[in-house]
Enzyme design. Structure first.
Site, PDB file in Angstrom:
ATOM      1  N   ARG A 187       1.098  -1.047  -0.229  1.00  0.00           N
ATOM      2  CA  ARG A 187      -0.182   0.445   0.156  1.00  0.00           C
ATOM      3  C   ARG A 187       0.860   1.268   0.144  1.00  0.00           C
ATOM      4  NH1 ARG A 187      -4.166  -2.765  -1.442  1.00  0.00           N
ATOM      5  NH2 ARG A 187      -4.941  -4.027  -0.386  1.00  0.00           N
ATOM      6  N   LYS A 307       0.646  -8.901  14.365  1.00  0.00           N
ATOM      7  CA  LYS A 307      -0.836  -8.730  13.388  1.00  0.00           C
ATOM      8  C   LYS A 307      -0.950 -10.274  13.350  1.00  0.00           C
ATOM      9  CE  LYS A 307      -3.203  -8.601   8.316  1.00  0.00           C
ATOM     10  NZ  LYS A 307      -2.822  -7.596   7.287  1.00  0.00           N
ATOM     11  N   GLU A 311      -6.485 -11.671   8.858  1.00  0.00           N
ATOM     12  CA  GLU A 311      -6.582 -12.244   7.167  1.00  0.00           C
ATOM     13  C   GLU A 311      -5.029 -13.030   6.824  1.00  0.00           C
ATOM     14  OE1 GLU A 311      -5.446  -8.034   5.979  1.00  0.00           O
ATOM     15  OE2 GLU A 311      -7.837  -7.374   5.596  1.00  0.00           O
ATOM     16  N   ARG A 356     -18.702  -7.685  10.304  1.00  0.00           N
ATOM     17  CA  ARG A 356     -17.400  -7.056  10.348  1.00  0.00           C
ATOM     18  C   ARG A 356     -16.700  -6.144  11.664  1.00  0.00           C
ATOM     19  NH1 ARG A 356     -13.435  -5.572   5.573  1.00  0.00           N
ATOM     20  NH2 ARG A 356     -11.307  -4.823   7.002  1.00  0.00           N
ATOM     21  N   ASP A 385     -11.615  -0.043   8.248  1.00  0.00           N
ATOM     22  CA  ASP A 385     -10.484  -0.672   8.308  1.00  0.00           C
ATOM     23  C   ASP A 385      -9.764   0.581   6.896  1.00  0.00           C
ATOM     24  OD1 ASP A 385      -8.029  -1.463   6.538  1.00  0.00           O
ATOM     25  OD2 ASP A 385      -8.912  -3.246   5.823  1.00  0.00           O
ATOM     26  N   GLU A 407      -3.416   3.522  15.412  1.00  0.00           N
ATOM     27  CA  GLU A 407      -3.227   3.473  14.730  1.00  0.00           C
ATOM     28  C   GLU A 407      -3.941   3.502  13.557  1.00  0.00           C
ATOM     29  OE1 GLU A 407      -2.014  -0.325  13.569  1.00  0.00           O
ATOM     30  OE2 GLU A 407      -2.272  -0.805  11.629  1.00  0.00           O
ATOM     31  N   GLU A 413      -4.365   4.621   1.038  1.00  0.00           N
ATOM     32  CA  GLU A 413      -4.600   3.439   0.727  1.00  0.00           C
ATOM     33  C   GLU A 413      -5.802   3.501   0.225  1.00  0.00           C
ATOM     34  OE1 GLU A 413      -4.823  -0.062   3.413  1.00  0.00           O
ATOM     35  OE2 GLU A 413      -6.113  -1.322   1.588  1.00  0.00           O
ATOM     36  N   HIS A 541     -15.809   1.009   1.871  1.00  0.00           N
ATOM     37  CA  HIS A 541     -15.621  -0.129   1.383  1.00  0.00           C
ATOM     38  C   HIS A 541     -15.920  -1.317  -0.131  1.00  0.00           C
ATOM     39  CE1 HIS A 541     -12.274  -3.171   1.408  1.00  0.00           C
ATOM     40  NE2 HIS A 541     -12.829  -3.501   3.073  1.00  0.00           N
ATOM     41  N   TRP A 560     -14.919 -12.289  -1.608  1.00  0.00           N
ATOM     42  CA  TRP A 560     -15.936 -10.766  -1.437  1.00  0.00           C
ATOM     43  C   TRP A 560     -16.034 -10.257  -2.056  1.00  0.00           C
ATOM     44  CZ3 TRP A 560     -14.802  -6.182  -2.161  1.00  0.00           C
ATOM     45  CH2 TRP A 560     -14.865  -4.989  -0.716  1.00  0.00           C
TER      46      TRP A 560
HETATM   47  C1  BDP Z   1      -6.019  -3.566   5.100  1.00  0.00           C
HETATM   48  C2  BDP Z   1      -4.473  -3.972   4.032  1.00  0.00           C
HETATM   49  C3  BDP Z   1      -3.505  -4.669   4.153  1.00  0.00           C
HETATM   50  C4  BDP Z   1      -3.473  -4.802   5.062  1.00  0.00           C
HETATM   51  C5  BDP Z   1      -3.984  -4.473   6.435  1.00  0.00           C
HETATM   52  C6  BDP Z   1      -3.722  -4.422   7.452  1.00  0.00           C
HETATM   53  O1  BDP Z   1      -5.331  -2.812   2.462  1.00  0.00           O
HETATM   54  O2  BDP Z   1      -2.753  -4.598   2.991  1.00  0.00           O
HETATM   55  O3  BDP Z   1      -2.176  -5.811   5.954  1.00  0.00           O
HETATM   56  O4  BDP Z   1      -5.208  -3.456   5.775  1.00  0.00           O
HETATM   57  O5  BDP Z   1      -3.713  -3.521   8.293  1.00  0.00           O
HETATM   58  O6  BDP Z   1      -6.362  -2.657   4.850  1.00  0.00           O
HETATM   59  O7  BDP Z   1      -3.066  -4.941   8.596  1.00  0.00           O
END
Ligand code: BDP
Length: 720
Positions: A187, A307, A311, A356, A385, A407, A413, A541, A560
């Site tokens: 990003r 993290k 994801e 979500r 997000d 954060e 992005e 989104h 998705w």
């Molecule tokens: C999303 C992004 C992805 C990041 C994720 C994150 O698209 O690339 O890895 O957040 O914050 O917004 O972990």
């Protein structure tokens, strides 16, 4: 010499200077151009005639070097060092280095009361001479004081009767780079990573590292996570740690510590163990040894950002353990060295029946109080997000016993990458000033974050930067303002985004009113403008699935679907997150919960985020919901045109290079704004069945055309 020749020589000289000084934005806001106000110039020169600044440490040396750079640039003065106080002396240092002067100036007590990073800037009469003292509690405090002092002159402030006492309100002010070890940036849109891993650690004295560190220090950023949250375990191998130590060395004089992301499966991937379970004593031992090794290589290592179970990333839940179990294992290893864990709360299940928005809170709220004292839990600013607009994350105000770090995303992005001029200071301020009502009225997110300093002696704000190898660092020049604003707000989250923008314009472009006014207007309107032409009224989104740039509200595949985010049908649009829907409103304290829950009181900007409404719903403006949507999309495009108009007002008043750069990108932005507007309205129209009023500029192309636009930009991220 005859006058004609002299004139020609001068002309040649000036054009050579202009050529040499072609503006490319590299100097950021640390340009130190000659002060063009003669009265102020004389005044500043008088006050900086002599310097008394014993610099016996790398940080003090960095501060002194910066001072020299600033004085030379702005005042055309060389450092005229003195050991005796004379009229017009600038005295700088700490109680260790300039104690007698601080005593004489009756500043010792005030300095002792500062926090470790605080400083004082004071005008004093000493031995009948006028002096200015810049004193920090520590070397780093002095460095910050010098940057503040230079800023006063850069923004052409009066230097009479100064008494400034500053302490940062947040102690950990950290950039979270999403830089991959192969040099790409997840990003990131401003080129490649600044970290040249191949040349590190040998080539650490690269000016680019130094200038990066200077820029960070100038706004008080004191920590840098070097690598992506989608981590590679190998970043913790010895050879990579040695490389990272080169960066740590380069940044140390500027008060910046380095951190690394830790992949939870590292004990398996690089440690040869069979498991990464926190229940396994060998795994715990592995982390302890690893941390010892890190500190033997980077003695002031900051800690880990993690993290986990998000994801597709591994985490403690893979072993039936909680986020707290995982975080505490790392925290125990770091604690003897003063290291910190930032444990991200950005988690969501990829299951369509789960809203979500509520998952982060649901996973973390029950763990409040279970984390070690050197752990921050780090939610994003909003519960989805990094969308162009989100309500604040409900965890703020709901975890009194666990320090939270907020954060935000500085890289755009979801806000137009680098093609769109969007000043994010207003977005950051909006969330910081949102009232959670956790402890009654006035419990803003900002106060909640600052409150941890009192209760837990640590507090943090983190930002995912927009910085890369582009010559101007951020691609779009105005991206620099977002880096700047992040730092200033992390230092003082109650600062006004407008004041920060004003400061940045003065330092970056000019102190002339005719330049400041139009640029300030552009910056302050820009974020709302972006929301208008992309995702107004609480929509979110609906951008392109892969690149996150450009519209794709029609994206729908088994993995998705954008339909989960707008839920458009022939009757209605939006998501019911009220008490009768997913119940997301219940995660907020009263009266915020009631406000979001009520159709009439819910702020219009979050309307479709919390409510599902029929197309003919009557809005307070008197328009139907459909017409309101149309109104916002068109307003957004009109506003980009207004931004272009405003920009023309500075033509000829700033250098032509930066003028053209921004003008060209604004044109690009207009094209993309039209693309967003037309594509989204044509798509939603398929459902609402209602017209785009004839008097408006009609969409340029068909919906089919927009659906067929290929997305040329590569997404340089990966998850495994
Ligand atoms: C999303 C992004 C992805 C990041 C994720 C994150 O698209 O690339 O890895 O957040 O914050 O917004 O972990």
């Amino acid at each position: 010499m005859n006058t004609k020749i002299l004139f020609l020589l001068m002309a040649a000289y000036f054009s050579a200077c202009c050529y040499l000084h072609a503006e490319n934005g590299y100097e950021l806001w640390l340009r130190y151009k000659p002060t063009d106000n003669t009265r102020l110039l004389h005044e500043y020169q008088k006050k900086n005639k002599y310097i008394l600044f014993p610099a016996n440490s790398p940080q003090l040396q960095a501060a002194k070097e910066e001072l020299e750079r600033g004085l030379q640039g702005m005042l055309q003065l060389c450092l005229n060092e003195t050991e005796k106080v004379k009229d017009g002396t600038l005295i700088a240092g700490t109680l260790q280095t300039i104690a007698p002067y601080c005593q004489q100036a009756l500043l010792t007590d005030s300095i002792n009361q500062l926090t470790d990073e605080g400083y004082i800037i004071a005008s004093r009469k000493m031995e009948k001479q006028e002096v200015i003292i810049i004193a920090g509690k520590t070397d780093k405090g002095t460095l910050y004081g010098i940057f503040h002092y230079l800023r006063l002159m850069q923004t052409q402030q009066n230097l009479d009767n100064l008494f400034i006492k500053e302490n940062p309100k947040i102690s950990y002010r950290v950039l979270n780079h999403w830089d991959n070890l192969n040099g790409s940036i997840e990003r990131g849109y401003a080129g490649y990573s600044l970290w040249n891993w191949e040349r590190l650690p040998m080539h650490k004295n690269d000016d680019r590292y130094k200038d990066y560190a200077r820029a960070n220090a100038s706004v008080g950023i004191n920590g840098v996570v070097l690598n992506n949250v989608n981590a590679e375990a190998k970043s913790l191998c010895r050879e990579w740690l040695v490389k990272a130590s080169g960066l740590a060395d380069a940044f140390r004089p500027y008060g910046i510590r380095v951190y690394l992301t830790a992949k939870f499966s590292a004990p398996k991937e690089i440690g040869g163990l069979k498991t990464a379970s926190p229940k396994d004593p060998q795994v715990r031992e592995w982390w302890k040894k690893k941390v010892q090794e890190i500190y033997s290589i980077i003695p002031d290592f900051g800690g880990f950002l993690v993290k986990a179970n998000s994801e597709g990333q591994p985490g403690p839940q893979d072993y039936g353990c909680s986020h707290a179990d995982g975080a505490n294992m790392l925290a125990e290893a770091l604690e003897p060295f003063g290291g910190i864990v930032f444990w991200r709360a950005f988690v969501y299940q990829n299951e369509r029946h789960v809203d979500r928005v509520i998952t982060g809170y649901n996973e973390f709220k029950p763990l409040d109080g279970q984390f070690n004292r050197n752990v921050f839990v780090q939610p994003k600013n909003g519960p989805i997000d990094f969308q162009p607009r989100e309500p604040f994350h409900p965890l703020f105000g709901s975890m009194p016993n666990t320090p939270l770090s907020m954060e935000v995303q500085i890289t755009q992005e979801n806000l137009g990458h680098t093609h769109h001029l969007v000043y994010l200071g207003t977005l950051f301020e909006e969330v910081l000033q949102s009232d959670t009502y956790a402890n009654g009225q006035g419990s803003t997110v900002s106060k909640i974050l600052q409150g941890y300093e009192k209760s837990h002696h640590i507090s943090a704000i983190a930002g995912v930067p927009n910085i890369g190898s582009d010559i101007n660092w951020t691609g779009q020049l105005f991206g620099q303002a977002n880096w700047y604003a992040f730092g200033r707000l992390a230092w003082n989250p109650d600062e006004k985004s407008q004041d920060i923008a004003n400061e940045w314009i003065r330092m970056t472009f000019s102190n002339e009113k005719e330049v400041i006014a139009p640029i300030l207007k552009i910056m302050l309107m820009s974020r709302e403008t972006y929301v208008n032409y992309t995702m107004p009224l609480g929509l979110n989104h609906i951008m392109n699935y892969g690149t996150h740039n450009g519209p794709e509200p029609w994206h729908d595949d088994p993995v998705w679907t954008a339909f989960d985010y707008h839920k458009v049908t022939r009757d209605s649009i939006g998501i019911n997150r009220t008490k009768t829907g997913s119940g997301a409103v219940l995660q907020y304290h009263k009266p915020v919960c009631e406000q979001f829950n009520s159709l009439t009181n819910c702020p219009q900007e979050y309307l479709l985020w919390f409510h599902r409404l029929p197309w003919n719903y009557s809005m307070p403006s008197g328009r139907t919901l459909w017409n309101e949507l149309v109104f916002h999309y068109y307003k957004g495009v009109d506003e980009v045109r207004e931004m272009q108009q405003l920009w023309t007002q500075v033509e000829g008043k700033i250098d032509k290079e930066r003028y053209r750069h921004v003008a060209s990108l604004l044109k690009y932005q207009e094209e993309e704004a039209i693309w967003w507007r037309d594509a989204c309205l044509l798509f939603f129209q398929e459902y609402s069945g209602q017209p785009i009023p004839q008097e408006l500029e009609q969409p340029r192309h068909s919906l089919d055309y927009y659906k067929r636009i290929p997305f040329p930009y590569e997404w340089n991220g990966y998850y495994d």
